[in-house]
Design an enzyme around this catalytic site. Structure first.
Site, PDB file in Angstrom:
ATOM      1  NE  ARG A 106      -5.029 -17.326 -10.772  1.00  0.00           N
ATOM      2  CZ  ARG A 106      -5.138 -16.286  -9.930  1.00  0.00           C
ATOM      3  NH1 ARG A 106      -6.147 -16.228  -9.100  1.00  0.00           N
ATOM      4  NH2 ARG A 106      -4.238 -15.334  -9.938  1.00  0.00           N
ATOM      5  N   PRO A 165      -0.010  -5.436   9.344  1.00  0.00           N
ATOM      6  CG  PRO A 165      -1.419  -3.750   9.999  1.00  0.00           C
ATOM      7  CD  PRO A 165      -0.242  -4.027   9.147  1.00  0.00           C
ATOM      8  CD  GLU A 166       0.749 -11.005   6.703  1.00  0.00           C
ATOM      9  OE1 GLU A 166       0.313 -12.152   6.516  1.00  0.00           O
ATOM     10  OE2 GLU A 166       1.955 -10.718   6.609  1.00  0.00           O
ATOM     11  CG  HIS A 216       3.347   9.079  12.323  1.00  0.00           C
ATOM     12  ND1 HIS A 216       3.735   9.749  11.179  1.00  0.00           N
ATOM     13  CD2 HIS A 216       4.490   8.759  12.960  1.00  0.00           C
ATOM     14  CE1 HIS A 216       5.056   9.810  11.132  1.00  0.00           C
ATOM     15  NE2 HIS A 216       5.542   9.228  12.204  1.00  0.00           N
ATOM     16  NE  ARG A 265       7.301   2.167   6.692  1.00  0.00           N
ATOM     17  CZ  ARG A 265       7.991   1.047   6.597  1.00  0.00           C
ATOM     18  NH1 ARG A 265       7.795   0.256   5.579  1.00  0.00           N
ATOM     19  NH2 ARG A 265       8.864   0.732   7.499  1.00  0.00           N
TER      20      ARG A 265
END
Length: 265
Positions: A141, A2-3, A85, A104
């Site tokens: 950067r 998920p982003e 899970h 996970r």
DNA sequence: ATCTATTCCTGGCTGC
DNA sequence: TGCAGCCAGGAATAGA
């Protein structure tokens, strides 16, 4: 994984169904790794609002904040089936149940009084930052373009899929040096990020791995992926064989012909 | 400041 | 069909 678009989809789906309700019960199962601190303090609290913050989900409670990060395989399911899970079960006022599943266990659930310091330090929202500021920050950067897009202190919410897709759409090599990217190309990258995120949100995110929305439905943006997960296939633009390399220890997919803005050190 | 490697974890894949 | 071995990957962290 998920982003931003997947988290946005989950939050928008959940909001009208849970805001205003009280968390009447909270059951944790094998949640040692996933639950941080005193998660039990969320119990009894009312959900005042729900919003996305980068890849995080913030439940603003009548006291404190429930912060959820889905990691790689986290799911928030409304009235879903409890499975092997399932780590947390929120019993909501009105009889609904909100489940946290995570195969996970890279995700985290945390109750805090206020927004944690580490979240305050994250960069701006990709859909809110202006083009000029993006270009300025990007070029100030000195690192590889892909690494920068993944850096949540630079921008919050972009992950591996959308970084690769945006770099492809902008024609930027994932190893391009940020400080050497011409301003016009950095602007194109900003445009590509916004475009790809908005399109993905419209399609309910990318359902690869374990991602599902809060009602269990799948997103469909994965069919629009042009490079992610397509190593070895022909580029949709030029037909070249797409490649997969490691950048910042992340699997990175790109077209060696279309993404040639790599700058020599 | 930037970079790499490591850690967490398990499903899914490969190869036999 | 079974099983061992390997691997991905978000983010924190250590160390260079």
């Amino acid at each position: 994984m998920p982003e931003l678009p997947e988290v946005e989809t989950i939050v928008e789906g959940l909001r009208p169904r849970i805001v205003g309700r009280r968390i009447e019960s909270l059951e944790l199962r094998r949640a040692r790794r996933v639950a941080i601190g005193d998660l039990g303090r969320a119990q009894g609290r009312r959900i005042r609002s729900l919003r996305r913050y980068g890849k995080h989900i913030l439940f603003e409670l009548d006291r404190g904040l429930l912060v959820v990060h889905l990691g790689m395989t986290g799911q928030l399911l409304l009235d879903g089936e409890i499975g092997r899970h399932t780590h947390a079960i929120f019993g909501l006022e009105g009889g609904r149940t909100l489940l946290y599943n995570d195969a996970r266990q890279f995700g985290r659930l945390e109750w805090t009084l206020r927004l944690p310091e580490r979240l305050q330090r994250l960069g701006p929202e990709p859909l809110e930052i202006g083009r000029e500021e993006f270009v300025r920050r990007f070029r100030s950067r000195r690192t590889m373009a892909k690494a920068l897009l993944l850096d949540q202190r630079f921008l919050r919410g972009v992950g591996n899929i959308y970084a690769d897709e945006a770099l492809f759409r902008a024609g930027v090599h994932p190893r391009a040096k940020s400080e050497r990217l011409p301003p016009a190309r950095a602007a194109a990258l900003h445009r590509a990020i916004v475009g790809v995120l908005k399109e993905a949100i419209r399609l309910g995110g990318s359902s690869i791995s374990d991602y599902v929305a809060s009602d269990g439905s799948l997103g469909s943006f994965q069919v629009e992926h042009r490079v992610y997960g397509r190593a070895g296939e022909p580029c949709v633009t030029c037909g070249s064989r797409l490649r997969r390399i490691l950048v910042a220890s992340r699997g990175t997919h790109f077209c060696p012909r279309c993404q040639r803005t790599r700058q020599v050190r």
